[in-house]
Design a protein around this motif. Structure first.
Motif, PDB file in Angstrom:
ATOM      1  N   ILE A   1       0.882  -1.173   0.000  1.00 32.39           N
ATOM      2  CA  ILE A   1       0.000   0.000   0.000  1.00 32.39           C
ATOM      3  C   ILE A   1       0.913   1.215   0.000  1.00 32.39           C
ATOM      4  O   ILE A   1       1.829   1.309   0.830  1.00 32.39           O
ATOM      5  N   GLU A   2       0.714   2.106  -0.984  1.00 34.49           N
ATOM      6  CA  GLU A   2       1.695   3.183  -1.107  1.00 34.49           C
ATOM      7  C   GLU A   2       1.087   4.540  -1.380  1.00 34.49           C
ATOM      8  O   GLU A   2      -0.055   4.679  -1.802  1.00 34.49           O
ATOM      9  N   GLU A   3       1.920   5.498  -1.113  1.00 35.18           N
ATOM     10  CA  GLU A   3       1.635   6.908  -1.320  1.00 35.18           C
ATOM     11  C   GLU A   3       1.262   7.144  -2.787  1.00 35.18           C
ATOM     12  O   GLU A   3       1.882   6.604  -3.694  1.00 35.18           O
ATOM     13  N   TYR A   4       0.252   7.973  -3.014  1.00 34.85           N
ATOM     14  CA  TYR A   4      -0.133   8.363  -4.372  1.00 34.85           C
ATOM     15  C   TYR A   4       0.863   9.408  -4.867  1.00 34.85           C
ATOM     16  O   TYR A   4       1.147  10.384  -4.171  1.00 34.85           O
ATOM     17  N   LEU A   5       1.388   9.180  -6.076  1.00 40.96           N
ATOM     18  CA  LEU A   5       2.325  10.143  -6.665  1.00 40.96           C
ATOM     19  C   LEU A   5       1.636  10.858  -7.817  1.00 40.96           C
ATOM     20  O   LEU A   5       0.999  10.218  -8.654  1.00 40.96           O
ATOM     21  N   ASP A   6       1.823  12.181  -7.859  1.00 36.46           N
ATOM     22  CA  ASP A   6       1.189  12.966  -8.897  1.00 36.46           C
ATOM     23  C   ASP A   6       2.252  13.353  -9.924  1.00 36.46           C
ATOM     24  O   ASP A   6       3.369  13.691  -9.546  1.00 36.46           O
TER      25      ASP A   6
ATOM     26  N   GLU B   1       3.510  13.137 -14.472  1.00 38.99           N
ATOM     27  CA  GLU B   1       3.368  12.512 -15.784  1.00 38.99           C
ATOM     28  C   GLU B   1       4.133  11.190 -15.756  1.00 38.99           C
ATOM     29  O   GLU B   1       5.230  11.108 -15.203  1.00 38.99           O
ATOM     30  N   GLU B   2       3.537  10.176 -16.377  1.00 34.80           N
ATOM     31  CA  GLU B   2       4.147   8.842 -16.352  1.00 34.80           C
ATOM     32  C   GLU B   2       4.978   8.602 -17.610  1.00 34.80           C
ATOM     33  O   GLU B   2       4.545   8.937 -18.709  1.00 34.80           O
ATOM     34  N   VAL B   3       6.150   7.997 -17.436  1.00 38.67           N
ATOM     35  CA  VAL B   3       7.038   7.703 -18.562  1.00 38.67           C
ATOM     36  C   VAL B   3       7.611   6.304 -18.384  1.00 38.67           C
ATOM     37  O   VAL B   3       7.890   5.882 -17.266  1.00 38.67           O
TER      38      VAL B   3
ATOM     39  N   LEU C   1       7.773   3.931 -10.112  1.00 41.88           N
ATOM     40  CA  LEU C   1       6.469   3.330  -9.804  1.00 41.88           C
ATOM     41  C   LEU C   1       6.597   1.819  -9.749  1.00 41.88           C
ATOM     42  O   LEU C   1       6.033   1.165  -8.883  1.00 41.88           O
ATOM     43  N   GLU C   2       7.277   1.274 -10.747  1.00 39.59           N
ATOM     44  CA  GLU C   2       7.411  -0.183 -10.808  1.00 39.59           C
ATOM     45  C   GLU C   2       8.544  -0.527 -11.750  1.00 39.59           C
ATOM     46  O   GLU C   2       8.938   0.273 -12.592  1.00 39.59           O
ATOM     47  N   TYR C   3       9.068  -1.755 -11.577  1.00 36.99           N
ATOM     48  CA  TYR C   3      10.003  -2.306 -12.546  1.00 36.99           C
ATOM     49  C   TYR C   3       9.326  -3.425 -13.300  1.00 36.99           C
ATOM     50  O   TYR C   3       8.581  -4.216 -12.714  1.00 36.99           O
TER      51      TYR C   3
HETATM   52  P1  AMP Z   1       1.761  -0.663 -12.145  1.00 39.07           P
HETATM   53  O1  AMP Z   1       1.109  -1.977 -12.535  1.00 39.07           O
HETATM   54  O2  AMP Z   1       2.556  -0.707 -10.895  1.00 39.07           O
HETATM   55  O3  AMP Z   1       2.400   0.010 -13.343  1.00 39.07           O
HETATM   56  O4  AMP Z   1       0.550   0.324 -11.831  1.00 39.07           O
HETATM   57  C1  AMP Z   1      -0.435   0.560 -12.791  1.00 39.07           C
HETATM   58  C2  AMP Z   1      -0.668   2.020 -12.898  1.00 39.07           C
HETATM   59  O5  AMP Z   1      -1.141   2.548 -11.640  1.00 39.07           O
HETATM   60  C3  AMP Z   1       0.580   2.833 -13.182  1.00 39.07           C
HETATM   61  O6  AMP Z   1       0.862   2.830 -14.544  1.00 39.07           O
HETATM   62  C4  AMP Z   1       0.180   4.188 -12.653  1.00 39.07           C
HETATM   63  O7  AMP Z   1      -0.632   4.864 -13.595  1.00 39.07           O
HETATM   64  C5  AMP Z   1      -0.660   3.855 -11.459  1.00 39.07           C
HETATM   65  N1  AMP Z   1       0.143   3.915 -10.224  1.00 39.07           N
HETATM   66  C6  AMP Z   1       0.893   2.918  -9.681  1.00 39.07           C
HETATM   67  N2  AMP Z   1       1.475   3.343  -8.548  1.00 39.07           N
HETATM   68  C7  AMP Z   1       1.118   4.620  -8.361  1.00 39.07           C
HETATM   69  C8  AMP Z   1       1.400   5.612  -7.360  1.00 39.07           C
HETATM   70  N3  AMP Z   1       2.158   5.363  -6.304  1.00 39.07           N
HETATM   71  N4  AMP Z   1       0.838   6.838  -7.513  1.00 39.07           N
HETATM   72  C9  AMP Z   1       0.039   7.114  -8.566  1.00 39.07           C
HETATM   73  N5  AMP Z   1      -0.273   6.220  -9.535  1.00 39.07           N
HETATM   74  C10 AMP Z   1       0.252   4.985  -9.438  1.00 39.07           C
END
Ligand code: AMP
Ligand code: GLY
Length: 423
Positions: A183-188, A190-192, A281-283
């Motif tokens: 469970i994690e903090e929401y990040l605001d 642009e996604e790359v 956000l993720e690997y």
């Molecule tokens: P993931 O499968 O981890 O890529 O998560 C799917 C999507 O959820 C991501 O592409 C982001 O758009 C969104 N997301 C995941 N983690 C966060 C976060 N900590 N804050 C905001 N959006 C997130």
């Protein structure tokens, strides 16, 4: 040399397309492949999870390199099995693939090594998860620990929605993959998506891309594997890219080596460009799909020796050239995707569409019935185009899309909107 690519999507078609251009290539095989890949490679019907049969095939066909497209066989240990049999593999061991296979593992690694990512907690107990959500409030992000086919993340707008997501996941919605939560903090921001080749010790930056995860225009509708992409991503400036390499990618490569799980393959960092700088956000431990389709369209160097250098630990002496042009990909999906894609409709007129200047069409879920091309999956075709800028690439891609005669399919009409907004 003979090469085997594992997978059956548009990503694997793009990889086969790039590898086919290599003067080093003798024979290309793909397992299991699709109708488009079959035009470039001999497709073999072996189950990638039947490791012994894959290894036997490699020995019989004198395969010098195996390139693994999707994450699931990597997480299950395909690369380990092949390496133990003396076969060269581009793709991480099961232990290193935990970077994607377990979100908790990835978060703990980042915490131990000071890699910037969202603040988090790990839970396998509902009462503690609920108390954490209550204490932090919304928005908040609930993630199943394991692989959940892209559905294991809920960005909750309210505490109630977050509690419901935690309850469902711990209640068994994703089986063992959801037995533990992050469970994690929401990040605001642009996604790359950012990609680097890694040889265990060294990381060579590839390029960035932007995906479009929602099914419908205006980023509406359910999450998908990706409905389109483009590269480069103008929001990841050269200065930000250097920061991502220095603060995220290189420390991760060093951490994996130090922890006895050296990473070999392509490291795909899902990044949020926040006001405090880029955060992880993720690997993923593989190329993105459809990101691979746009990266391969921009690559000017031979991909095959780059994969070999990653396997052999010599990426520090390697360099790649990229086109300055923009590549853009529009995904054509079957009606009903992602919930219930309809299979079996016929696709016509692909040759005319592919004849447009600077257009290449990759196949994902397709098969042949005689000479007819049949839709056989959720995401079915990837129409890619290059151009001087995003506007030109996009105009070309949609010109080709409009020539494809496939009433059983749909696509987003706004791929690239962010790049266009950047001007
Ligand atoms: P993931 O499968 O981890 O890529 O998560 C799917 C999507 O959820 C991501 O592409 C982001 O758009 C969104 N997301 C995941 N983690 C966060 C976060 N900590 N804050 C905001 N959006 C997130
Ligand atoms: N397009 C996102 C992914 O491949 O995970």
């Amino acid at each position: 040399m003979n090469v085997l690519v594992i997978g059956s999507g548009g990503r694997e078609h793009a990889l086969c397309w790039a590898l086919s251009a290599s003067p080093l290539l003798d024979r290309l095989h793909c397992l299991p492949g699709n109708a488009g890949i079959a035009e470039l490679a001999s497709c073999v019907a072996i189950d990638p999870f039947d490791f012994a049969s894959v290894a036997r095939f490699c020995q019989t066909e004198a395969i010098s390199l195996v390139v693994v497209g999707p994450e699931a066989p990597l997480v299950a240990g395909l690369a380990d099995h092949l390496r133990d049999a003396g076969i060269r593999v581009f793709g991480p061991s099961a232990k290193a693939a935990m970077l994607e296979g377990s979100k908790g593992y990835m978060k703990d690694l980042c915490a131990r090594h000071g890699i910037p990512t969202a603040a988090y907690g790990r839970f396998d107990d509902l009462a503690r998860a609920e108390a954490f959500i209550e204490a932090h409030g919304a928005p908040i992000v609930i993630k199943a620990d394991g692989l959940a086919a892209g559905k294991g993340v809920v960005v909750a707008e309210s505490v109630d929605e977050a509690q419901a997501a935690a309850r469902e996941m711990l209640g068994g919605r994703f089986g063992a993959a959801g037995a533990s939560l992050v469970i994690e903090e929401y990040l605001d921001g642009e996604e790359v998506s950012f990609f680097a080749l890694v040889d265990g010790r060294h990381a060579l930056p590839l390029a960035a891309a932007q995906d479009h995860k929602r099914a419908f225009d205006g980023d509406q509708g359910p999450n998908t594997g990706g409905m389109g992409a483009y590269s480069p991503a103008p929001s990841l400036t050269p200065a930000l890219e250097r920061e991502v390499m220095e603060r995220i990618v290189r420390p991760t490569v060093a951490a994996m080596l130090e922890e006895g799980a050296p990473f070999v393959g392509v490291l795909f960092a899902g990044l949020m460009l926040t006001a405090d700088g880029p955060k992880l956000l993720e690997y993923n431990v593989r190329f993105g799909d459809p990101e691979a389709q746009v990266l391969t369209r921009r690559l000017r160097s031979d991909l095959l020796p780059a994969f070999i250098a990653a396997c052999d630990g010599t990426l520090d002496r390697f360099d790649l050239r990229w086109s300055e042009e923009t590549a853009l990909c529009v995904v054509l999906a079957a009606q009903g995707y992602p919930e219930k894609p309809a299979r079996g409709s016929e696709i016509r007129n692909l040759e005319r569409a592919a004849a447009i200047e600077d257009v290449v069409i990759f196949h994902a879920g397709t098969r042949r019935e005689g000479t007819r091309l049949i839709a056989d999956g959720g995401r079915v075709l990837n129409v890619t185009a290059t151009g001087r800028d995003a506007a030109e690439a996009r105009a070309r891609a949609y010109r080709a899309v409009d020539l494809v005669d496939w009433p059983g399919g749909f696509c987003r009409r706004d791929i690239g909107w962010r790049a266009l907004a950047h001007g």
